[in-house]
Design a protein around this motif. Structure first.
Motif, mmCIF file in Angstrom:
data_model
loop_
_atom_site.group_PDB
_atom_site.id
_atom_site.type_symbol
_atom_site.label_atom_id
_atom_site.label_comp_id
_atom_site.label_asym_id
_atom_site.label_seq_id
_atom_site.Cartn_x
_atom_site.Cartn_y
_atom_site.Cartn_z
ATOM 1 N N UNK A 80 -11.364 -2.689 10.080
ATOM 2 C CA UNK A 80 -12.313 -2.388 8.940
ATOM 3 C C UNK A 80 -12.637 -3.633 8.110
ATOM 4 N N UNK A 81 -13.838 -4.251 8.180
ATOM 5 C CA UNK A 81 -14.281 -5.342 7.331
ATOM 6 C C UNK A 81 -15.643 -5.353 6.580
ATOM 7 N N UNK A 82 -15.966 -3.986 6.404
ATOM 8 C CA UNK A 82 -17.084 -3.777 5.675
ATOM 9 C C UNK A 82 -16.777 -3.229 4.074
ATOM 10 N N UNK A 83 -15.752 -2.940 3.986
ATOM 11 C CA UNK A 83 -15.145 -2.301 2.467
ATOM 12 C C UNK A 83 -13.904 -2.855 2.228
ATOM 13 N N UNK A 84 -13.665 -2.712 0.920
ATOM 14 C CA UNK A 84 -12.358 -3.118 0.541
ATOM 15 C C UNK A 84 -11.094 -2.267 1.073
ATOM 16 N N UNK A 85 -10.244 -2.806 1.484
ATOM 17 C CA UNK A 85 -9.211 -1.881 2.037
ATOM 18 C C UNK A 85 -7.897 -2.655 1.738
ATOM 19 N N UNK A 86 -6.771 -1.666 1.330
ATOM 20 C CA UNK A 86 -5.365 -2.003 1.165
ATOM 21 C C UNK A 86 -4.502 -1.146 2.263
ATOM 22 N N UNK A 87 -3.482 -1.804 2.640
ATOM 23 C CA UNK A 87 -2.342 -0.964 3.331
ATOM 24 C C UNK A 87 -1.025 -1.343 2.646
ATOM 25 N N UNK A 88 -0.313 -0.236 2.268
ATOM 26 C CA UNK A 88 0.976 -0.299 1.774
ATOM 27 C C UNK A 88 2.019 0.283 2.845
ATOM 28 N N UNK A 89 2.987 -0.301 3.168
ATOM 29 C CA UNK A 89 3.916 0.266 3.990
ATOM 30 C C UNK A 89 5.423 0.195 3.351
ATOM 31 N N UNK A 90 6.142 1.436 3.641
ATOM 32 C CA UNK A 90 7.256 1.708 3.176
ATOM 33 C C UNK A 90 8.058 2.376 4.338
ATOM 34 N N UNK A 91 9.280 1.602 4.823
ATOM 35 C CA UNK A 91 9.756 1.941 6.214
ATOM 36 C C UNK A 91 10.631 3.355 5.837
ATOM 37 N N UNK A 92 9.762 4.266 5.926
ATOM 38 C CA UNK A 92 10.381 5.655 5.856
ATOM 39 C C UNK A 92 9.972 6.640 6.856
ATOM 40 N N UNK A 93 9.432 6.186 7.937
ATOM 41 C CA UNK A 93 8.712 6.974 8.858
ATOM 42 C C UNK A 93 7.790 7.773 8.377
ATOM 43 N N UNK B 266 8.602 -2.238 -0.097
ATOM 44 C CA UNK B 266 7.078 -1.998 0.148
ATOM 45 C C UNK B 266 6.712 -3.336 0.745
ATOM 46 N N UNK B 267 5.826 -3.432 1.822
ATOM 47 C CA UNK B 267 4.993 -4.479 2.225
ATOM 48 C C UNK B 267 3.692 -4.100 2.104
ATOM 49 N N UNK B 268 2.479 -5.031 2.251
ATOM 50 C CA UNK B 268 1.380 -4.777 2.114
ATOM 51 C C UNK B 268 0.555 -5.714 2.717
ATOM 52 N N UNK B 269 -0.955 -5.347 2.699
ATOM 53 C CA UNK B 269 -1.812 -6.314 3.285
ATOM 54 C C UNK B 269 -3.031 -5.904 2.663
ATOM 55 N N UNK B 270 -4.120 -6.841 2.307
ATOM 56 C CA UNK B 270 -5.249 -6.368 1.866
ATOM 57 C C UNK B 270 -6.479 -7.131 2.511
ATOM 58 N N UNK B 271 -7.826 -6.529 2.456
ATOM 59 C CA UNK B 271 -8.961 -7.302 2.867
ATOM 60 C C UNK B 271 -10.103 -6.799 1.964
#
Length: 297
Positions: free
Chosen positions: A228-241, A289-294
């Motif tokens: 996804x490169x055309x809109x703002x996107x944020x991903x949050x990860x919590x290692x709970x499965x 929590x870990x995260x990445x954003x674009x």
């Protein structure tokens, strides 16, 4: 098949009252932890869905009307029985939440029938109609200019399937993502058959909530974010499965992060914005929590 199911749904809705009328309701977790004690209910004019909202909506009008969130369930189940704590908690923060499927039974039986993404659009249609209906208890109480579509696992794919709806202001994809390798013959019943090119129809800021590497949807979801490169996107990860924290008290951390996103995207809350855009973002203060954003500013 999709056209037939949508027509059938429309005919079903036409056969019930056109104005809101609660026929069954239940309080979940004493109304939630938010400042607006919530209820879960079945409405006679929308028996195919489950509504979560503040129990008292008298003051939600005009500029303070309720933003709308429509939700697709895990496994595309036709009832939100897996997500009642999570959805109720978000409603208690001042939202109208409409989940696909029948209201969960108080005795706890699991509803295993499946739904289609047409029900997400139908929920928006109903809310828009009720908001404009002078005979409805929801007249001018739903903020139809601030609508989110969200879903978990198979329901997340349903949300992605309707992501091109121009009425949507934001998208939330939880424990989900379009399969890197297309799944056809072995697909889950009602699972949308999407390909990565379908990501191009997203036109809104998008949040992915994933359960870390142990989440069966982790690789698919992270691959979505990468593409996804055309809109703002944020991903949050919590290692709970894959199961997330939906069943935890008040929906756990997933409810907290989702609420911050909705507060920013649907209410324009500047403090909530820093939860995702700050340097560092506020989510970094949440344990695990870990995260990445674009494309986010």
């Amino acid at each position: 098949m999709k056209a037939i199911s949508y027509i059938f749904l429309c005919l079903m809705l036409l056969s019930v009252p056109s104005f809101a009328q609660t026929v069954e309701s239940r309080v979940i977790e004493k109304g939630g932890a938010g400042q607006h004690s919530a209820i879960m209910l079945k409405d006679a004019s929308l028996p195919t869905h489950t509504i979560f909202r503040p129990s008292n909506i008298d003051k939600f009008t005009g500029k303070k009307s309720l933003p709308l969130i429509v939700w697709g369930n895990g496994a595309c189940f036709d009832s939100p029985w897996e997500h009642v704590n999570f959805l109720n908690e978000i409603a208690s923060q001042g939202y109208m939440v409409i989940a696909t499927g029948v209201i969960p039974k108080e005795t706890g039986e699991q509803v295993k029938e499946r739904s289609t993404s047409a029900k997400l659009r139908a929920a928006i249609d109903w809310a828009v109609a009720q908001n404009a209906n002078k005979d409805s208890g929801y007249f001018k109480k739903i903020d139809t200019k601030n609508i989110a579509v969200a879903g978990m696992s198979c329901g997340g794919l349903q949300a992605l399937e309707v992501a091109d709806d121009p009425r949507i202001k934001t998208l939330v994809v939880a424990n989900s993502g379009i399969f890197i390798d297309a799944v056809r013959g072995n697909a889950m019943p009602m699972m949308p058959q999407l390909v990565k090119d379908d990501l191009k129809k997203i036109h809104t800021p998008t949040l992915y909530l994933l359960g870390g590497p142990s989440d069966i949807a982790y690789k698919n979801g992270m691959d979505d974010v990468e593409k996804i490169n055309h809109v703002p996107v944020f991903v949050g990860n919590l290692d709970v499965g894959h199961g997330g924290t939906y069943a935890q008290p008040f929906g756990g951390d997933f409810a907290k992060v989702a609420t911050e996103w909705f507060n920013w995207q649907l209410k324009g809350d500047k403090k909530a914005k820093t939860f995702f855009t700050g340097n560092p973002p506020g989510i970094s203060n949440m344990q695990g929590w870990s995260f990445a954003k674009k494309n986010m500013h």
